[in-house]
Each structure stands twice: as C-alpha cells, then as structure tokens.
Design an enzyme around this catalytic site. Structure first.
Site, short mmCIF file in Angstrom:
data_model
loop_
_atom_site.label_atom_id
_atom_site.label_comp_id
_atom_site.label_asym_id
_atom_site.label_seq_id
_atom_site.Cartn_x
_atom_site.Cartn_y
_atom_site.Cartn_z
N HIS A 1 0.84 -1.34 0.13
CA HIS A 1 -0.02 -0.13 -0.08
C HIS A 1 0.68 1.08 0.07
O HIS A 1 0.16 2.24 -0.09
CB HIS A 1 -1.00 -0.23 1.31
CG HIS A 1 -2.16 -0.97 1.14
ND1 HIS A 1 -2.95 -1.22 2.14
CD2 HIS A 1 -2.43 -1.83 0.10
CE1 HIS A 1 -3.71 -2.15 1.71
NE2 HIS A 1 -3.62 -2.48 0.44
N GLN B 1 1.73 -4.27 6.42
CA GLN B 1 0.88 -3.49 5.49
C GLN B 1 0.30 -2.30 6.22
O GLN B 1 0.07 -1.08 5.49
CB GLN B 1 0.00 -4.33 4.86
CG GLN B 1 -0.93 -3.62 3.65
CD GLN B 1 -1.34 -4.77 2.82
OE1 GLN B 1 -0.86 -5.24 1.87
NE2 GLN B 1 -2.61 -4.95 2.95
N GLU B 2 -0.43 -2.54 7.30
CA GLU B 2 -1.05 -1.61 8.04
C GLU B 2 -0.88 -1.34 9.44
O GLU B 2 -0.72 -2.43 10.33
CB GLU B 2 -2.52 -1.64 7.90
CG GLU B 2 -3.11 -1.52 6.57
CD GLU B 2 -4.57 -1.66 6.48
OE1 GLU B 2 -5.46 -0.80 6.98
OE2 GLU B 2 -5.04 -2.68 5.91
N LYS C 1 -12.63 -0.69 9.58
CA LYS C 1 -11.45 -0.10 9.05
C LYS C 1 -11.98 0.44 7.67
O LYS C 1 -12.60 0.03 6.91
CB LYS C 1 -10.51 -1.22 8.42
CG LYS C 1 -9.98 -2.04 9.69
CD LYS C 1 -9.02 -3.36 8.86
CE LYS C 1 -8.16 -2.86 7.78
NZ LYS C 1 -7.34 -3.77 7.27
N ARG D 1 -11.56 -0.99 0.93
CA ARG D 1 -10.31 -1.83 0.06
C ARG D 1 -9.19 -0.45 0.00
O ARG D 1 -9.65 0.53 0.04
CB ARG D 1 -10.85 -2.24 -1.20
CG ARG D 1 -11.71 -3.33 -1.03
CD ARG D 1 -11.38 -4.50 -0.21
NE ARG D 1 -10.06 -5.31 -0.70
CZ ARG D 1 -9.96 -6.34 -1.22
NH1 ARG D 1 -11.18 -7.02 -1.73
NH2 ARG D 1 -8.97 -6.80 -1.58
N SER D 2 -8.29 -0.94 -0.43
CA SER D 2 -7.21 0.46 -0.80
C SER D 2 -7.49 0.91 -2.14
O SER D 2 -7.10 2.14 -2.13
CB SER D 2 -5.78 -0.52 -1.02
OG SER D 2 -5.73 -1.38 -2.06
#
Length: 425
Positions: A155, A163-164, A393, A371-372
C-alpha cells in the site's frame, strides 16, 4: 411492492485513478439507488473474481467495460420487474445467472454493484436510512474505528513489510470522541516524523508512508506509542495498536521473507513468525493482528490461535475472504477469532451479511472493511451499523474516499442520538 424498472452501469475511477464500476437501479416509482465498487491491491487468492477488460491499450487492461455490459445486457433483463425489497431473491438470481463458484462469468464487481444499488434504492423507497433498512430497529452500534496511520507493504513506498498500522480507540465515549482522539495522535505522529526528517506523504489508505523510513515494524510501533503519549493518552489503555501483517504478500516457499519489502528484512520460519507476533503483542501495545500468517497455512493458524487467541484479536482476511465455507472451516479448526468483512470479496450484500451473522453466532469478532482502491460511496459505514460489527477499517483521517465513511458514521451517530452505542468493549 415496488419493482425494478431499469439498471444502468458506467465506468468511473477509484482512489488510485483506476477504473471501477458504478451502478444505478431505478424503480417504477422513479427512485434511484446508486453504488460503486472498490478494489484491493493486496488480494486473497480465493476472493470472488473481479472482471477487468484485459485490453492493454486502454487503462493498461484494467477497464471495466465488460462488467458494464454484463450489468446492462445480462443482469438487467433478469432482475427487471423483481421486487426491489427482495434482496435475497435479487442476489440469488444473479448468483444463479453467473453459475460459477467465484462469479467469474459475470464478474463479482458487476454483481456487487447491482446488489448494493438495489439495497440503497429499497431504503429510499421505504424512506429509511440505509443502516435501518438493512439492520432493522436494533441497528444502533457505532463501530470502533481502526484508523490507519502508517502504510507499508503493497500500500505504500515505505520500506516496511507490515501493511497497516492502525489506532484502535477502544476507550472513547463515542464514535465522535474516537475520531477526535485519533486526530490528535495523527497530528503528533506527523510532528514526530517531521522531527526525524521523514516525509509525511501518505499511502493508498491515507496513512503516512515515508519512503526512507528506517527500522521496520518495531520502529513504527515505537513511534506510534510515542505519538499516543505525546497526545496525552495512555498507550494500550485508551488507544491500542492494530496491525495488518498481510503475511501472504511476503510468504515465499515456506518462509516469511521480510526482505521483499525491507532491504535487510529477516527471513522467518512459521514458528519464528509466531514468536515475532507474540513479541509485538506483549511488548508494543498491539491487541489486534490481521493476516499474521499466510492464507493457506492452516496448521500454523491453529498454533497461533491456541497460543495467543485469548490475549489478542487475530483477524482472518485473506484466510476467509468473507466466504462462509472458509469461515466455517476456521471456526471448526479454531483458526483466528475474528473476521474482516469486505463485500467485494464475496460479491453480494446477502452473502456478506450471512458471513457476519455466522461469525457473531460463533463468537468471532467482526470488522467491516474498505479496500485500498476506494470510492466516495459510504455504503460500508451504514453496513457496519446495520450488522453491529463493532469495528470498522476505513483508512486514515485523510483522503476524501476514506473520510466519506467516517463522516457518514458521524451523521448516523447524530441521528441515533441517545440511542447510539459505541463499540463492543
């Protein structure tokens, strides 16, 4: 009963400037429902099929005109005349028309766009808020936001494999209070990054993504805990940290190879990865870990859950992909204790709701997720309240496609007034 009169689709752009699908459904009473479909960069291999055109001369093959055609020429003739409030019937008609397990004939993006647009049109027909139409009279739980503040992995350009990194505002008094708390921490994190000479550019989901960041996962966690303290909040008590390892993205031939994203990253066996996750939980105020292990490593997931499941939320995303059958397997084999819910992973509103209900009956935590590659459609905000997921999220407090979800939840909390409940903690 109000019948579906017509269904339209068009190609629009998502938050990455990549084509995606928007669908409009009109009823015989002249009511329009509109919905758009997001797309992920980091995808589970068992997700429902996202139909792209494949024409390299146009949007590098990522156009969705085939999905537009399928909506207008294949799906519309089958559902025109159906009761707009028959959500299960509409979704099942499209599932049967597609006829494949992964929705590869029509495309899950085509099916989902229609499914969500129908729900929104039905809510408008009945004069109800979307969350009330889908969730009924008891839909009044505002979710705890897992706010993305640092992006890594697929991302961003930051050289961090995880990733997060998210703030979990579990001790806020309300959703609005949680947003205020997180905003303060984000401001402090920005100051800390600038003070260390890092850029404060953001990744796909709005979290900071400094290209030259040094130190990997633990360095980020130390920085976040410092930011929480700088905001005069108690790390681990008022605000804890949630992470998404997205481990499948750097799992190679039985090894968790952090060097895929980090120049000098470690290479860990499954047992070493589990030990590393335990270190993060016990030492850095982490109490939620998503995709800690690769999506096909069921035995390792069983071990992790047995050793850490009573102390930490262990979230299956790629592991379950909002699929009831995979979730049943996870429940039976005691793999994970929470599920991420992404409507576009499965392709219809009905199937997403069914997965949420199964999880909640089985004492799994539920988290609604974006979603991204997102749009400004705020459907998942209403859906989180409708299903009482307790958590959501939706990215950071940056980028309009992320803020659209948070702003909608602020509106819903205001509408509910004293009837609103916050979270599950």
């Amino acid at each position: 009963m109000s019948e579906i009169k017509s269904v339209f689709a068009r190609e629009i752009l998502d938050s990455r400037g990549t084509p995606t699908l928007e669908v409009e459904v009109e009823t015989v009473r002249g009511v329009f429902g509109r919905a758009s479909v997001p797309s992920g960069a980091s995808k589970g291999e068992r997700e429902a099929f996202e139909l792209r055109d494949g024409d390299k001369k146009r949007f590098r093959g990522k156009g969705v005109l085939k999905a537009v055609y399928n909506v207008e020429e294949l799906i519309a003739p089958e559902i025109n005349g159906m009761d707009i409030c028959d959500q299960w019937g509409i979704d099942q008609e499209m599932i049967d028309l597609d006829g494949t397990p992964e929705k590869s004939r029509l495309g899950a993006n085509a099916i989902l766009g229609v499914s969500l647009a129908c729900a929104r049109a039905a809510a408008l027909e009945l004069g109800l808020p979307l969350y009330r139409y889908v969730g009924g009279t008891n839909a009044r739980v505002l979710p705890v936001p897992l706010l993305n503040v640092f992006n890594g992995g697929a991302h961003s350009g930051a050289p961090v494999a995880c990733q997060e990194f998210m703030l979990r505002c579990k001790k806020a008094d309300s959703f609005a209070d949680a947003i205020e708390m997180a905003s303060s921490v984000i401001a402090c994190l920005r100051e800390l990054l600038l003070g260390k000479g890092y850029s404060v550019t953001v990744g796909d989901e709005g979290g900071f993504a400094p290209a030259g960041f040094q130190g990997g996962t633990i360095a980020v966690l130390e920085l976040l805990n410092n930011a929480v303290e700088k905001a005069s909040l108690a790390p681990g008590k008022e605000i804890s940290i949630a992470i998404d390892m997205a481990a499948s993205s750097f799992f190679k031939e039985g090894i968790y190879d952090y060097s895929v994203f980090e120049k000098e990253g470690a290479k860990l066996t499954a047992d070493e990865q589990i030990a590393f996750i335990k270190k993060l939980v016990h030492g850095y105020n982490v109490d939620s870990v998503e995709d800690a292990l690769a999506e096909n490593e069921w035995e390792s997931w069983r071990t992790l859950t047995a050793e850490l499941g009573s102390q930490c939320q262990l979230v299956g995303d790629d592991l379950f992909v909002t699929n009831v059958e995979l979730l049943k397997k996870g429940i039976a084999e005691k793999c994970a204790n929470a599920v991420l819910l992404k409507p576009n992973q499965i392709g219809t509103l009905t199937e997403c709701c069914t997965a949420a209900q199964l999880a909640q009956r089985s004492h799994f935590n539920t988290i609604m997720s974006h979603r991204s590659g997102e749009t400004c459609d705020s459907f998942i905000a209403d859906l989180a309240v409708a299903l009482g997921t307790g958590q959501i999220k939706a990215g950071s407090l940056a980028r309009s496609e992320r803020l659209a979800k948070y702003n909608q939840l602020l509106r819903i909390e205001d509408q509910l007034g004293e009837g609103a409940l916050y979270g599950t903690f």
